[in-house]
Scaffold this motif. Structure first.
Motif, short mmCIF file in Angstrom:
data_model
loop_
_atom_site.label_atom_id
_atom_site.label_comp_id
_atom_site.label_asym_id
_atom_site.label_seq_id
_atom_site.Cartn_x
_atom_site.Cartn_y
_atom_site.Cartn_z
N LEU A 191 34.91 26.50 43.04
CA LEU A 191 35.72 27.64 43.44
C LEU A 191 36.80 27.97 42.42
N VAL A 192 37.17 27.00 41.59
CA VAL A 192 38.11 27.22 40.50
C VAL A 192 37.59 26.51 39.26
N ASP A 193 38.08 26.92 38.10
CA ASP A 193 37.62 26.28 36.87
C ASP A 193 38.49 25.06 36.55
N ASP A 194 38.11 24.37 35.48
CA ASP A 194 38.80 23.13 35.12
C ASP A 194 40.25 23.35 34.71
N ALA A 195 40.60 24.58 34.34
CA ALA A 195 41.97 24.87 33.89
C ALA A 195 42.92 25.08 35.07
N TYR A 196 42.37 25.24 36.25
CA TYR A 196 43.21 25.50 37.42
C TYR A 196 43.97 24.23 37.80
N THR A 197 45.22 24.38 38.20
CA THR A 197 46.07 23.22 38.49
C THR A 197 46.67 23.30 39.89
N GLY A 198 47.19 22.19 40.33
CA GLY A 198 47.87 22.15 41.61
C GLY A 198 49.08 23.07 41.66
N ARG A 199 49.76 23.19 40.54
CA ARG A 199 50.93 24.05 40.51
C ARG A 199 50.54 25.52 40.65
N LYS A 200 49.38 25.91 40.08
CA LYS A 200 48.91 27.28 40.24
C LYS A 200 48.58 27.56 41.70
N LEU A 201 47.97 26.60 42.35
CA LEU A 201 47.64 26.76 43.76
C LEU A 201 48.91 26.84 44.60
N GLU A 202 49.85 25.96 44.33
CA GLU A 202 51.11 25.96 45.08
C GLU A 202 51.82 27.29 44.92
N ASN A 203 51.88 27.80 43.71
CA ASN A 203 52.56 29.07 43.46
C ASN A 203 51.85 30.22 44.16
N ALA A 204 50.51 30.19 44.17
CA ALA A 204 49.74 31.25 44.81
C ALA A 204 49.96 31.24 46.32
N LEU A 205 49.98 30.07 46.91
CA LEU A 205 50.13 29.97 48.36
C LEU A 205 51.55 30.28 48.82
N ASN A 206 52.52 29.97 48.00
CA ASN A 206 53.91 30.17 48.39
C ASN A 206 54.50 31.49 47.91
N GLY A 207 53.71 32.25 47.16
CA GLY A 207 54.18 33.53 46.66
C GLY A 207 53.96 34.65 47.65
#
Length: 228
Positions: free
Chosen positions: A182-198
């Motif tokens: 569902l995401v590529d290898d470059a995707y990080t936990g911080r990107k997910l956190e920012n997306a969910l909390n934005g």
């Protein structure tokens, strides 16, 4: 570094409440605990590779050392210690005990079973509409989970959704999302956190947050994400 069993114990009730509030639209996203399972920040957990425990077996031992276990919990954990994992049958029994107790207390919980075997709370009848009612629901959930589902469901969630026992729930979810392509290898936990909390919540995600694969990853990591 590892965390204590007490911080893991509280996460199951909070996960249920988070899922309930999320499906009611009262939350955008919420971790099963207000912080990762240890007391470090998410950034510290990410950089240090903090884990909840060395292994599931070590967690089983930690709980088996407690003298507050119910006989049901002890029997389940002793079986898990021998086989290396909590069985799906024991998880189902713990879930059924919780559901039956909640019904006896006037709460009819609606759940769905995800592809990783975990139950996700999708609603409850009657729907709490005030802070007092939400607190009453949480109190009932906590009471009903004592000696039945609190420990068993929490450990089964880790077993199914976080085999690496990562302390950071966002990194845990991303590891799962990567395995599901569902995401590529470059995707990080911080990107997910920012997306969910934005603003706009899941609108910032590069995948369908309502899919079974995504929700399995979120639930397995102890995250409740509004898909409404």
């Amino acid at each position: 570094m590892t965390t204590s069993t007490s911080s893991i114990l509280s996460q199951e009730t909070l996960r249920r409440a988070a899922a309930l509030l999320s499906c009611m639209g009262l939350l955008v996203s919420l971790t099963a605990c207000s912080t990762p399972w240890n007391q470090n920040t998410a950034d510290d957990a990410q950089t240090s590779g903090t884990r909840i425990a060395p292994s599931m077996s070590a967690l089983f031992d930690q709980y088996l050392a407690k003298d507050t276990l119910s006989q049901f919990e002890r029997d389940v954990l002793q079986r898990a210690k021998k086989t290396g994992k909590i069985s799906a049958e024991d998880y189902e029994t713990a879930h059924d005990k919780q559901t039956a107790c909640m019904a006896e207390n006037g709460w009819q919980e609606q759940t769905r079973k995800l592809s990783n075997g975990l139950y996700q709370t999708t609603g409850v009848t009657p729907v709490p509409s005030t802070d007092a009612e939400v607190n009453k629901y949480m109190e009932a959930s906590n009471t009903c989970s004592e000696g039945t589902s609190k420990i068993i469901e929490s450990l089964y969630q880790l077993q199914q959704g976080n085999p690496g026992l990562l302390a950071d729930p966002y990194e845990t979810a991303v590891e799962c999302l990567k395995k599901s392509s569902l995401v590529d290898d470059a995707y990080t936990g911080r990107k997910l956190e920012n997306a969910l909390n934005g603003d706009g919540a899941s609108k910032g995600l590069p995948f369908d947050a309502s899919s079974d694969a995504a929700q399995s990853c979120f639930t397995g990591a102890g995250l409740a994400v509004n898909i409404g």
